[in-house]
Design a protein around this motif. Structure first.
Motif, PDB file in Angstrom:
ATOM      1  N   TYR A  53      25.194  41.814  40.238  1.00 14.30           N
ATOM      2  CA  TYR A  53      24.451  42.988  40.665  1.00 14.30           C
ATOM      3  C   TYR A  53      25.328  44.051  41.335  1.00 14.30           C
ATOM      4  O   TYR A  53      24.851  45.145  41.609  1.00 14.30           O
ATOM      5  CB  TYR A  53      23.355  42.594  41.659  1.00 14.30           C
ATOM      6  CG  TYR A  53      22.319  41.642  41.124  1.00 14.30           C
ATOM      7  CD1 TYR A  53      21.308  42.085  40.281  1.00 14.30           C
ATOM      8  CD2 TYR A  53      22.333  40.293  41.478  1.00 14.30           C
ATOM      9  CE1 TYR A  53      20.334  41.217  39.806  1.00 14.30           C
ATOM     10  CE2 TYR A  53      21.366  39.413  41.013  1.00 14.30           C
ATOM     11  CZ  TYR A  53      20.370  39.875  40.175  1.00 14.30           C
ATOM     12  OH  TYR A  53      19.406  39.014  39.707  1.00 14.30           O
ATOM     13  N   THR A  54      26.587  43.720  41.624  1.00 17.64           N
ATOM     14  CA  THR A  54      27.410  44.632  42.431  1.00 17.64           C
ATOM     15  C   THR A  54      28.780  44.949  41.844  1.00 17.64           C
ATOM     16  O   THR A  54      29.418  45.916  42.268  1.00 17.64           O
ATOM     17  CB  THR A  54      27.643  44.034  43.835  1.00 17.64           C
ATOM     18  OG1 THR A  54      28.338  42.773  43.705  1.00 17.64           O
ATOM     19  CG2 THR A  54      26.319  43.794  44.552  1.00 17.64           C
ATOM     20  N   ASP A  55      29.253  44.180  40.883  1.00 19.52           N
ATOM     21  CA  ASP A  55      30.608  44.333  40.364  1.00 19.52           C
ATOM     22  C   ASP A  55      30.696  45.542  39.423  1.00 19.52           C
ATOM     23  O   ASP A  55      30.064  45.546  38.357  1.00 19.52           O
ATOM     24  CB  ASP A  55      31.008  43.060  39.620  1.00 19.52           C
ATOM     25  CG  ASP A  55      32.441  43.107  39.104  1.00 19.52           C
ATOM     26  OD1 ASP A  55      33.130  44.123  39.325  1.00 19.52           O
ATOM     27  OD2 ASP A  55      32.869  42.130  38.469  1.00 19.52           O
ATOM     28  N   MET A 373      23.526  41.685  48.582  1.00 19.76           N
ATOM     29  CA  MET A 373      24.522  41.387  47.541  1.00 19.76           C
ATOM     30  C   MET A 373      25.842  42.098  47.831  1.00 19.76           C
ATOM     31  O   MET A 373      26.927  41.541  47.691  1.00 19.76           O
ATOM     32  CB  MET A 373      24.022  41.820  46.160  1.00 19.76           C
ATOM     33  CG  MET A 373      22.641  41.364  45.789  1.00 19.76           C
ATOM     34  SD  MET A 373      22.407  39.604  45.840  1.00 19.76           S
ATOM     35  CE  MET A 373      20.654  39.542  45.512  1.00 19.76           C
ATOM     36  N   ARG A 374      25.737  43.362  48.248  1.00 16.52           N
ATOM     37  CA  ARG A 374      26.934  44.166  48.491  1.00 16.52           C
ATOM     38  C   ARG A 374      27.742  43.631  49.675  1.00 16.52           C
ATOM     39  O   ARG A 374      28.959  43.818  49.745  1.00 16.52           O
ATOM     40  CB  ARG A 374      26.523  45.617  48.733  1.00 16.52           C
ATOM     41  CG  ARG A 374      27.659  46.627  48.600  1.00 16.52           C
ATOM     42  CD  ARG A 374      27.150  48.042  48.491  1.00 16.52           C
ATOM     43  NE  ARG A 374      26.071  48.313  49.427  1.00 16.52           N
ATOM     44  CZ  ARG A 374      24.918  48.876  49.090  1.00 16.52           C
ATOM     45  NH1 ARG A 374      24.688  49.204  47.838  1.00 16.52           N
ATOM     46  NH2 ARG A 374      23.989  49.108  49.986  1.00 16.52           N
ATOM     47  N   SER A 375      27.071  42.962  50.605  1.00 17.20           N
ATOM     48  CA  SER A 375      27.778  42.428  51.774  1.00 17.20           C
ATOM     49  C   SER A 375      28.746  41.311  51.401  1.00 17.20           C
ATOM     50  O   SER A 375      29.683  41.015  52.146  1.00 17.20           O
ATOM     51  CB  SER A 375      26.766  41.897  52.799  1.00 17.20           C
ATOM     52  OG  SER A 375      26.195  40.665  52.371  1.00 17.20           O
ATOM     53  N   GLY A 376      28.510  40.657  50.272  1.00 21.73           N
ATOM     54  CA  GLY A 376      29.368  39.551  49.854  1.00 21.73           C
ATOM     55  C   GLY A 376      29.101  38.258  50.588  1.00 21.73           C
ATOM     56  O   GLY A 376      29.805  37.259  50.375  1.00 21.73           O
ATOM     57  N   ALA A 377      28.072  38.229  51.447  1.00 21.18           N
ATOM     58  CA  ALA A 377      27.796  37.031  52.255  1.00 21.18           C
ATOM     59  C   ALA A 377      26.947  36.005  51.525  1.00 21.18           C
ATOM     60  O   ALA A 377      26.796  34.881  52.004  1.00 21.18           O
ATOM     61  CB  ALA A 377      27.099  37.443  53.555  1.00 21.18           C
ATOM     62  N   MET A 378      26.394  36.369  50.361  1.00 19.84           N
ATOM     63  CA  MET A 378      25.556  35.452  49.590  1.00 19.84           C
ATOM     64  C   MET A 378      26.183  35.284  48.217  1.00 19.84           C
ATOM     65  O   MET A 378      26.302  36.244  47.451  1.00 19.84           O
ATOM     66  CB  MET A 378      24.136  36.003  49.484  1.00 19.84           C
ATOM     67  CG  MET A 378      23.127  35.032  48.930  1.00 19.84           C
ATOM     68  SD  MET A 378      21.438  35.712  49.107  1.00 19.84           S
ATOM     69  CE  MET A 378      20.486  34.312  48.521  1.00 19.84           C
ATOM     70  N   ASP A 379      26.596  34.062  47.887  1.00 20.86           N
ATOM     71  CA  ASP A 379      27.373  33.832  46.666  1.00 20.86           C
ATOM     72  C   ASP A 379      26.525  33.805  45.406  1.00 20.86           C
ATOM     73  O   ASP A 379      26.931  34.336  44.375  1.00 20.86           O
ATOM     74  CB  ASP A 379      28.153  32.511  46.775  1.00 20.86           C
ATOM     75  CG  ASP A 379      29.209  32.559  47.862  1.00 20.86           C
ATOM     76  OD1 ASP A 379      29.684  33.666  48.163  1.00 20.86           O
ATOM     77  OD2 ASP A 379      29.533  31.484  48.417  1.00 20.86           O
ATOM     78  N   ARG A 380      25.371  33.141  45.469  1.00 25.44           N
ATOM     79  CA  ARG A 380      24.579  32.926  44.266  1.00 25.44           C
ATOM     80  C   ARG A 380      23.114  33.257  44.523  1.00 25.44           C
ATOM     81  O   ARG A 380      22.611  33.147  45.637  1.00 25.44           O
ATOM     82  CB  ARG A 380      24.696  31.486  43.758  1.00 25.44           C
ATOM     83  CG  ARG A 380      26.124  31.067  43.415  1.00 25.44           C
ATOM     84  CD  ARG A 380      26.148  29.800  42.581  1.00 25.44           C
ATOM     85  NE  ARG A 380      25.652  29.988  41.226  1.00 25.44           N
ATOM     86  CZ  ARG A 380      26.376  30.480  40.220  1.00 25.44           C
ATOM     87  NH1 ARG A 380      27.638  30.848  40.418  1.00 25.44           N
ATOM     88  NH2 ARG A 380      25.840  30.612  39.015  1.00 25.44           N
TER      89      ARG A 380
END
Length: 433
Positions: A53-55, A373-380
């Motif tokens: 969702y962010t890449d 999602m953008r925070s990167g704190a949740m992997d899946r």
């Protein structure tokens, strides 16, 4: 009566015989699960990396493989009513102009003057010609270059080769599909998997446009995910729709889907609702009664039915923006028949209500997800066994972005349709009330 396998009669209506069988099959399956109080579940919980969702690089692949190489349902036929009717929109950074010509044919072009690329129009309406706002070049409804402003001082221009850049365009079942790659070799029939034949049951060619809304949102998949399950409705929309049974049955046609709830509700008047018509022979059921539920056209369109001011649908087009965290949701509200004043007002109120639900409940939730999602704190991200539509959709996205362009035709040519009907009728799993 509407029966289970082995007791079905083939109905006669506007749809082709095989498509009618598919429509009846879904109705029978829904009633079977309703009687049993059951639902099919996926074999296991699924998941995707939150980076889908962010890449930005992933988004670029989706834009190239999906939105510039697959047929996209970009307009309903009734949006372009009569010669000169047009619709302009941007799809993942590509400006598109769809125009109905003097011959009644819908054509799509790159929305750019062939001189220096200025956008010709950014609205919807009707026009006899399109004039570039930059230097005044004019183009006809079939894309031909009609005139070069101050041609004597511009120089000799080959008008025959300087028309608008065309895109492959197909009009079927009252809808207009466009491929934003003029060199595409993809067979639209293989891509649609007979889905368009079933959609003929709506008869969209003669429907009426009531209104059009555009709502801004985050990543296109986050927005579209909400269209692929009913699990969230009794929670997120409890004040809007109340408590409903979230059990959902999913039917796959290649990458396309249909969602239906095996719980009694109001799918229309008594002479349309299959739960009120169970004693009627299948051959006597109108096509309209078999078109319930939600229709998902890969990659980004959903159709939901409603009855307000007459028989209607809301068509939602989730269009990626220019970056990974931008999108637009275009809501089109259509009625099957021209309403009277009271009916039009009722339909307009329903359109206002549904726009509010999406704009004030769904999209803010998606925006919050984007932040996480953008925070990167949740992997899946998890997709439950009851969220088969999400598992199916993301599986197809992955398959397509991983497939070389030249192999896309074989990917869809080998795709199965509705699937193994015997598996559909395997012993379902009970779901506690």
């Amino acid at each position: 009566m509407i029966g289970y396998p082995g007791r079905r009669k083939v109905g006669r209506g506007r749809v082709k015989e095989e498509a009618r069988k598919q429509l009846e099959f879904v109705a029978e399956d829904v009633l079977r699960h309703f009687d049993a109080g059951t639902v099919r579940l996926e074999p296991e919980i699924g998941s995707v990396e939150s980076s889908v969702y962010t890449d930005p690089e992933r988004f670029d692949r989706e834009r190239e493989h999906i939105f510039r190489n697959l047929p996209l349902m970009l307009a309903m036929s009734c949006e372009l009513e009569g010669p000169g009717s047009y619709k302009a929109l941007q799809v993942a950074g590509t400006p598109v102009l769809i125009v109905r010509g003097k011959d009644g044919t819908a054509r799509a072009f790159l929305n750019a003057c062939s001189h220096r690329g200025a956008i010709l129009d950014e609205d919807c309406g009707k026009a006899a010609r399109f004039t570039c706002p930059y230097h005044g070049w004019t183009f006809g409804r079939e894309g031909e270059l009609l005139g070069v402003a101050y041609s004597k001082i511009f120089g000799e221009a080959d008008r025959g080769s300087l028309g608008l850049k065309p895109f492959p365009t197909f009009e079927r079942a009252g809808m207009i599909w466009v491929i934003l790659n003029e060199h595409s070799k993809l067979d639209v029939s293989a891509f649609l998997q007979g889905y368009d034949d079933m959609l003929e049951g709506f008869g969209f060619e003669n429907w009426r446009m009531i209104s059009r809304r555009v709502l801004n949102g985050p990543n296109w998949k986050l927005c579209f995910d909400a269209h692929l399950e009913f699990y969230h409705i009794p929670v997120l929309h409890k004040d809007s729709f109340g408590s409903i049974d979230p059990r959902t049955l999913y039917y796959n046609y290649g990458p396309h889907q249909r969602l239906a709830r095996p719980s009694e509700g109001r799918n229309g008047p008594d002479n349309v609702d299959i739960f009120q018509m169970r004693d009627r022979a299948s051959e006597d059921l109108p096509d309209e009664s078999l078109m319930f539920g939600e229709w998902i056209m890969f990659p980004n369109v959903s159709i939901n039915t409603f009855y307000a001011g007459g028989r209607g649908v809301i068509v939602s087009q989730v269009i990626p923006g220019e970056t990974v965290d931008q999108s637009e949701t275009i809501q089109l509200f259509l009625l099957a028949d021209e309403p009277d004043v009271a009916g039009r007002n009722e339909a307009a109120q329903t359109a206002d209500f549904l726009a509010k639900v999406v704009g004030e409940e769904d999209l803010p939730t998606s925006l919050g997800q984007q932040t996480v999602m953008r925070s990167g704190a949740m992997d899946r991200i998890l997709f439950g066994r009851n969220e088969g539509g999400l598992q199916q959709f993301h599986s197809w996205v992955e398959r397509i972005v991983s497939t070389p362009f030249d192999d896309l035709p074989s990917l869809f040519a080998s795709a199965r349709g509705v699937g193994d009907k015997a598996a559909m009728f395997r012993e379902p799993e009970s779901v506690p009330g």
